[in-house]
Motif scaffolding. Structure first.
Motif, PDB file in Angstrom:
ATOM      1  N   SER A   1      60.639  54.015  63.674  1.00 40.74           N
ATOM      2  CA  SER A   1      61.440  54.402  64.842  1.00 40.74           C
ATOM      3  C   SER A   1      60.831  55.587  65.591  1.00 40.74           C
ATOM      4  O   SER A   1      61.160  55.821  66.747  1.00 40.74           O
ATOM      5  CB  SER A   1      62.873  54.725  64.427  1.00 40.74           C
ATOM      6  OG  SER A   1      62.916  55.883  63.635  1.00 40.74           O
TER       7      SER A   1
ATOM      8  N   VAL B   1      61.986  50.356  67.412  1.00 42.20           N
ATOM      9  CA  VAL B   1      63.005  50.286  66.361  1.00 42.20           C
ATOM     10  C   VAL B   1      64.139  51.213  66.785  1.00 42.20           C
ATOM     11  O   VAL B   1      63.929  52.404  67.002  1.00 42.20           O
ATOM     12  CB  VAL B   1      62.429  50.726  64.997  1.00 42.20           C
ATOM     13  CG1 VAL B   1      63.507  50.700  63.935  1.00 42.20           C
ATOM     14  CG2 VAL B   1      61.255  49.845  64.601  1.00 42.20           C
ATOM     15  N   HIS B   2      65.336  50.644  66.923  1.00 44.89           N
ATOM     16  CA  HIS B   2      66.475  51.431  67.391  1.00 44.89           C
ATOM     17  C   HIS B   2      67.287  52.024  66.249  1.00 44.89           C
ATOM     18  O   HIS B   2      68.070  52.933  66.467  1.00 44.89           O
ATOM     19  CB  HIS B   2      67.374  50.580  68.278  1.00 44.89           C
ATOM     20  CG  HIS B   2      66.691  50.122  69.527  1.00 44.89           C
ATOM     21  ND1 HIS B   2      66.248  50.981  70.501  1.00 44.89           N
ATOM     22  CD2 HIS B   2      66.352  48.888  69.954  1.00 44.89           C
ATOM     23  CE1 HIS B   2      65.678  50.304  71.482  1.00 44.89           C
ATOM     24  NE2 HIS B   2      65.728  49.029  71.172  1.00 44.89           N
ATOM     25  N   GLY B   3      67.118  51.504  65.059  1.00 46.96           N
ATOM     26  CA  GLY B   3      67.863  52.053  63.940  1.00 46.96           C
ATOM     27  C   GLY B   3      68.051  51.043  62.838  1.00 46.96           C
ATOM     28  O   GLY B   3      67.362  50.025  62.770  1.00 46.96           O
ATOM     29  N   CYS B   4      69.001  51.342  61.988  1.00 51.63           N
ATOM     30  CA  CYS B   4      69.257  50.513  60.821  1.00 51.63           C
ATOM     31  C   CYS B   4      70.755  50.514  60.558  1.00 51.63           C
ATOM     32  O   CYS B   4      71.416  51.540  60.734  1.00 51.63           O
ATOM     33  CB  CYS B   4      68.496  51.081  59.634  1.00 51.63           C
ATOM     34  SG  CYS B   4      68.658  50.126  58.132  1.00 51.63           S
TER      35      CYS B   4
ATOM     36  N   ILE C   1      61.803  52.248  58.116  1.00 46.55           N
ATOM     37  CA  ILE C   1      62.511  52.151  59.401  1.00 46.55           C
ATOM     38  C   ILE C   1      62.474  53.494  60.120  1.00 46.55           C
ATOM     39  O   ILE C   1      62.244  53.565  61.325  1.00 46.55           O
ATOM     40  CB  ILE C   1      63.969  51.684  59.186  1.00 46.55           C
ATOM     41  CG1 ILE C   1      63.996  50.229  58.745  1.00 46.55           C
ATOM     42  CG2 ILE C   1      64.811  51.893  60.429  1.00 46.55           C
ATOM     43  CD1 ILE C   1      63.454  49.254  59.764  1.00 46.55           C
ATOM     44  N   GLU C   2      62.687  54.571  59.379  1.00 52.22           N
ATOM     45  CA  GLU C   2      62.644  55.908  59.978  1.00 52.22           C
ATOM     46  C   GLU C   2      61.262  56.198  60.557  1.00 52.22           C
ATOM     47  O   GLU C   2      61.135  56.697  61.676  1.00 52.22           O
ATOM     48  CB  GLU C   2      63.011  56.959  58.938  1.00 52.22           C
ATOM     49  CG  GLU C   2      63.083  58.354  59.507  1.00 52.22           C
ATOM     50  CD  GLU C   2      63.495  59.388  58.475  1.00 52.22           C
ATOM     51  OE1 GLU C   2      63.216  60.573  58.723  1.00 52.22           O
ATOM     52  OE2 GLU C   2      64.073  59.025  57.451  1.00 52.22           O
TER      53      GLU C   2
END
Length: 69
Positions: free
Chosen positions: A21, A31-34, A17-18
């Motif tokens: 993003s 991707v805005h975050g988790c 995810i990082e």
């Protein structure tokens, strides 16, 4: 693996995810975050208005353009 994910699997998900993003391209969903919901990580993605992927793929799979996984 959801609730059955090992700590290593969750760490990998968060690394992916990082990395995702950091990507910026008009053909890649942002991707805005988790967040962690119900003790599991969930990716927060850009909303794209359109046809669901399974609906888009169904006629193509029936025509033999796509293979099943």
């Amino acid at each position: 693996a959801g609730a059955f994910a090992t700590p290593e699997m969750r760490a990998r998900f968060l690394r992916e995810i990082e990395a995702a993003s950091a990507l910026e391209h008009p053909h890649i969903v942002a991707v805005h975050g988790c967040e962690v919901l119900d003790s599991g990580p969930v990716a927060v993605l850009q909303w794209i208005d359109g046809v669901a992927l399974d609906q888009w793929a169904a006629p193509r799979r029936a025509a033999g353009e796509l293979r099943s996984i």
